[in-house]
Design a protein around this motif. Structure first.
Motif, PDB file in Angstrom:
ATOM      1  N   THR A  79      16.789  10.880   0.406  1.00 38.94           N
ATOM      2  CA  THR A  79      15.633  11.739   0.178  1.00 38.94           C
ATOM      3  C   THR A  79      14.501  10.831  -0.288  1.00 38.94           C
ATOM      4  O   THR A  79      14.580  10.217  -1.360  1.00 38.94           O
ATOM      5  N   ILE A  80      13.482  10.724   0.529  1.00 41.77           N
ATOM      6  CA  ILE A  80      12.423   9.746   0.294  1.00 41.77           C
ATOM      7  C   ILE A  80      11.461  10.216  -0.794  1.00 41.77           C
ATOM      8  O   ILE A  80      10.976  11.331  -0.767  1.00 41.77           O
ATOM      9  N   THR A  81      11.212   9.309  -1.736  1.00 45.11           N
ATOM     10  CA  THR A  81      10.277   9.583  -2.811  1.00 45.11           C
ATOM     11  C   THR A  81       9.020   8.707  -2.747  1.00 45.11           C
ATOM     12  O   THR A  81       8.011   9.030  -3.359  1.00 45.11           O
ATOM     13  N   ARG A  82       9.098   7.610  -2.006  1.00 45.30           N
ATOM     14  CA  ARG A  82       7.961   6.689  -1.937  1.00 45.30           C
ATOM     15  C   ARG A  82       8.002   5.947  -0.610  1.00 45.30           C
ATOM     16  O   ARG A  82       9.070   5.556  -0.139  1.00 45.30           O
ATOM     17  N   ALA A  83       6.823   5.754  -0.026  1.00 50.63           N
ATOM     18  CA  ALA A  83       6.675   4.942   1.190  1.00 50.63           C
ATOM     19  C   ALA A  83       5.587   3.916   0.933  1.00 50.63           C
ATOM     20  O   ALA A  83       4.539   4.237   0.361  1.00 50.63           O
ATOM     21  N   MET A  84       5.843   2.698   1.358  1.00 51.00           N
ATOM     22  CA  MET A  84       4.884   1.621   1.194  1.00 51.00           C
ATOM     23  C   MET A  84       4.878   0.784   2.458  1.00 51.00           C
ATOM     24  O   MET A  84       5.852   0.796   3.210  1.00 51.00           O
ATOM     25  N   GLY A  85       3.823   0.055   2.677  1.00 53.97           N
ATOM     26  CA  GLY A  85       3.821  -0.874   3.785  1.00 53.97           C
ATOM     27  C   GLY A  85       2.468  -1.095   4.397  1.00 53.97           C
ATOM     28  O   GLY A  85       1.450  -0.535   3.975  1.00 53.97           O
ATOM     29  N   ALA A  95       8.166  -7.157  10.525  1.00 55.95           N
ATOM     30  CA  ALA A  95       7.935  -7.860  11.793  1.00 55.95           C
ATOM     31  C   ALA A  95       6.584  -8.547  11.656  1.00 55.95           C
ATOM     32  O   ALA A  95       5.544  -7.879  11.635  1.00 55.95           O
ATOM     33  N   GLY A  96       6.612  -9.871  11.522  1.00 52.68           N
ATOM     34  CA  GLY A  96       5.364 -10.597  11.318  1.00 52.68           C
ATOM     35  C   GLY A  96       4.699 -10.144  10.035  1.00 52.68           C
ATOM     36  O   GLY A  96       5.325 -10.092   8.977  1.00 52.68           O
ATOM     37  N   LYS A  97       3.431  -9.750  10.125  1.00 47.65           N
ATOM     38  CA  LYS A  97       2.692  -9.297   8.945  1.00 47.65           C
ATOM     39  C   LYS A  97       2.914  -7.818   8.651  1.00 47.65           C
ATOM     40  O   LYS A  97       2.449  -7.315   7.635  1.00 47.65           O
ATOM     41  N   ARG A  98       3.609  -7.125   9.544  1.00 45.78           N
ATOM     42  CA  ARG A  98       3.859  -5.703   9.326  1.00 45.78           C
ATOM     43  C   ARG A  98       5.135  -5.533   8.508  1.00 45.78           C
ATOM     44  O   ARG A  98       6.116  -6.235   8.719  1.00 45.78           O
ATOM     45  N   TRP A  99       5.108  -4.597   7.594  1.00 43.41           N
ATOM     46  CA  TRP A  99       6.282  -4.307   6.784  1.00 43.41           C
ATOM     47  C   TRP A  99       6.239  -2.848   6.349  1.00 43.41           C
ATOM     48  O   TRP A  99       5.177  -2.228   6.312  1.00 43.41           O
ATOM     49  N   ALA A 100       7.414  -2.323   6.058  1.00 45.54           N
ATOM     50  CA  ALA A 100       7.506  -0.930   5.613  1.00 45.54           C
ATOM     51  C   ALA A 100       8.739  -0.775   4.726  1.00 45.54           C
ATOM     52  O   ALA A 100       9.809  -1.280   5.047  1.00 45.54           O
ATOM     53  N   THR A 101       8.565  -0.069   3.625  1.00 48.60           N
ATOM     54  CA  THR A 101       9.655   0.219   2.699  1.00 48.60           C
ATOM     55  C   THR A 101       9.655   1.707   2.396  1.00 48.60           C
ATOM     56  O   THR A 101       8.602   2.296   2.153  1.00 48.60           O
ATOM     57  N   LEU A 102      10.852   2.282   2.395  1.00 51.29           N
ATOM     58  CA  LEU A 102      11.053   3.663   1.973  1.00 51.29           C
ATOM     59  C   LEU A 102      11.995   3.628   0.788  1.00 51.29           C
ATOM     60  O   LEU A 102      13.058   3.006   0.851  1.00 51.29           O
ATOM     61  N   GLU A 103      11.611   4.271  -0.307  1.00 50.35           N
ATOM     62  CA  GLU A 103      12.466   4.366  -1.484  1.00 50.35           C
ATOM     63  C   GLU A 103      12.885   5.813  -1.670  1.00 50.35           C
ATOM     64  O   GLU A 103      12.172   6.734  -1.272  1.00 50.35           O
ATOM     65  N   MET A 149       0.836  -1.168   0.000  1.00 54.33           N
ATOM     66  CA  MET A 149       0.000   0.000   0.000  1.00 54.33           C
ATOM     67  C   MET A 149       0.889   1.242   0.000  1.00 54.33           C
ATOM     68  O   MET A 149       1.787   1.373   0.830  1.00 54.33           O
ATOM     69  N   ALA A 150       0.670   2.162  -0.927  1.00 59.48           N
ATOM     70  CA  ALA A 150       1.447   3.395  -1.015  1.00 59.48           C
ATOM     71  C   ALA A 150       0.952   4.393   0.029  1.00 59.48           C
ATOM     72  O   ALA A 150      -0.242   4.493   0.306  1.00 59.48           O
ATOM     73  N   LEU A 151       1.884   5.132   0.600  1.00 62.35           N
ATOM     74  CA  LEU A 151       1.583   6.124   1.632  1.00 62.35           C
ATOM     75  C   LEU A 151       2.264   7.437   1.293  1.00 62.35           C
ATOM     76  O   LEU A 151       3.220   7.463   0.512  1.00 62.35           O
ATOM     77  N   ASP A 152       1.832   8.515   1.920  1.00 67.13           N
ATOM     78  CA  ASP A 152       2.501   9.797   1.772  1.00 67.13           C
ATOM     79  C   ASP A 152       3.731   9.784   2.684  1.00 67.13           C
ATOM     80  O   ASP A 152       3.584   9.762   3.908  1.00 67.13           O
ATOM     81  N   PRO A 153       4.956   9.792   2.135  1.00 66.37           N
ATOM     82  CA  PRO A 153       6.149   9.678   2.983  1.00 66.37           C
ATOM     83  C   PRO A 153       6.356  10.871   3.908  1.00 66.37           C
ATOM     84  O   PRO A 153       7.019  10.745   4.934  1.00 66.37           O
ATOM     85  N   ARG A 154       5.783  12.024   3.577  1.00 58.96           N
ATOM     86  CA  ARG A 154       5.932  13.217   4.425  1.00 58.96           C
ATOM     87  C   ARG A 154       4.861  13.284   5.509  1.00 58.96           C
ATOM     88  O   ARG A 154       5.005  14.026   6.472  1.00 58.96           O
ATOM     89  N   HIS A 155       3.770  12.524   5.340  1.00 59.88           N
ATOM     90  CA  HIS A 155       2.656  12.540   6.293  1.00 59.88           C
ATOM     91  C   HIS A 155       2.138  11.111   6.496  1.00 59.88           C
ATOM     92  O   HIS A 155       0.995  10.805   6.121  1.00 59.88           O
ATOM     93  N   PRO A 156       2.963  10.234   7.068  1.00 63.25           N
ATOM     94  CA  PRO A 156       2.509   8.847   7.255  1.00 63.25           C
ATOM     95  C   PRO A 156       1.451   8.766   8.348  1.00 63.25           C
ATOM     96  O   PRO A 156       1.366   9.637   9.222  1.00 63.25           O
ATOM     97  N   ASP A 157       0.652   7.702   8.284  1.00 65.92           N
ATOM     98  CA  ASP A 157      -0.330   7.530   9.343  1.00 65.92           C
ATOM     99  C   ASP A 157       0.396   7.163  10.643  1.00 65.92           C
ATOM    100  O   ASP A 157       1.549   6.705  10.621  1.00 65.92           O
ATOM    101  N   PRO A 158      -0.247   7.374  11.787  1.00 64.00           N
ATOM    102  CA  PRO A 158       0.421   7.162  13.077  1.00 64.00           C
ATOM    103  C   PRO A 158       0.965   5.745  13.275  1.00 64.00           C
ATOM    104  O   PRO A 158       2.045   5.575  13.848  1.00 64.00           O
TER     105      PRO A 158
END
Length: 134
Positions: A126-132, A79-87, A1-10
């Motif tokens: 410099t982050i251009t994309r956040a997913m997880g 960690a388990g089913k949780r994952w996060a990637t920053l590109e 799932m793509a996220l806003d890297p400057r305003h991620p959810d809590p």
């Protein structure tokens, strides 16, 4: 799932504040991926991820080889089913004040001071994309 890297959810931001071993993926000169375990900190307000490293490491050599435009990289944790990637685009920084700030951030996240290393540099992404999914 793509996220806003400057305003991620809590939940996503909280996941990046937990203590996890992460990976950094850089590209070798032949284009194949080089994946290594690292510690990384995420600063959404600045749009940056920071990795401290020895200036003699292969990961640093790969970033430097990309030149002034920087190297396309990814950092990831799971960690388990949780994952996060920053590109994003990585550059090697050698300014002592930036390295000290990155060391402080590392100490805060990983609850330990990095060992002394006179050859330490900062890989600043410099982050251009956040997913997880956190």
């Amino acid at each position: 799932m793509a996220l806003d890297p400057r305003h991620p959810d809590p939940a996503y931001l909280a996941f990046w504040r937990e203590r996890h071993v992460c990976t950094l993926t850089t590209l070798r000169p032949d284009g194949t991926p080089h994946v290594v375990p690292i510690g990384v900190t995420y600063d959404p307000g600045a749009g940056l991820a920071r990795v401290i490293a020895s200036g003699h490491s292969r990961k640093v050599a790969h970033v430097r080889a990309a030149g002034e435009d920087g190297a396309r990289v990814a950092v990831c944790q799971m960690a388990g089913k949780r994952w996060a990637t920053l590109e994003g685009t990585a550059r090697v920084r050698t300014e002592p004040e930036l390295i000290a700030d990155a060391e402080r951030r590392y100490t805060e996240r990983y609850e330990r001071t990095p060992r002394p290393n006179p050859h330490r540099v900062l890989i600043e992404i410099t982050i251009t994309r956040a997913m997880g999914r956190a």
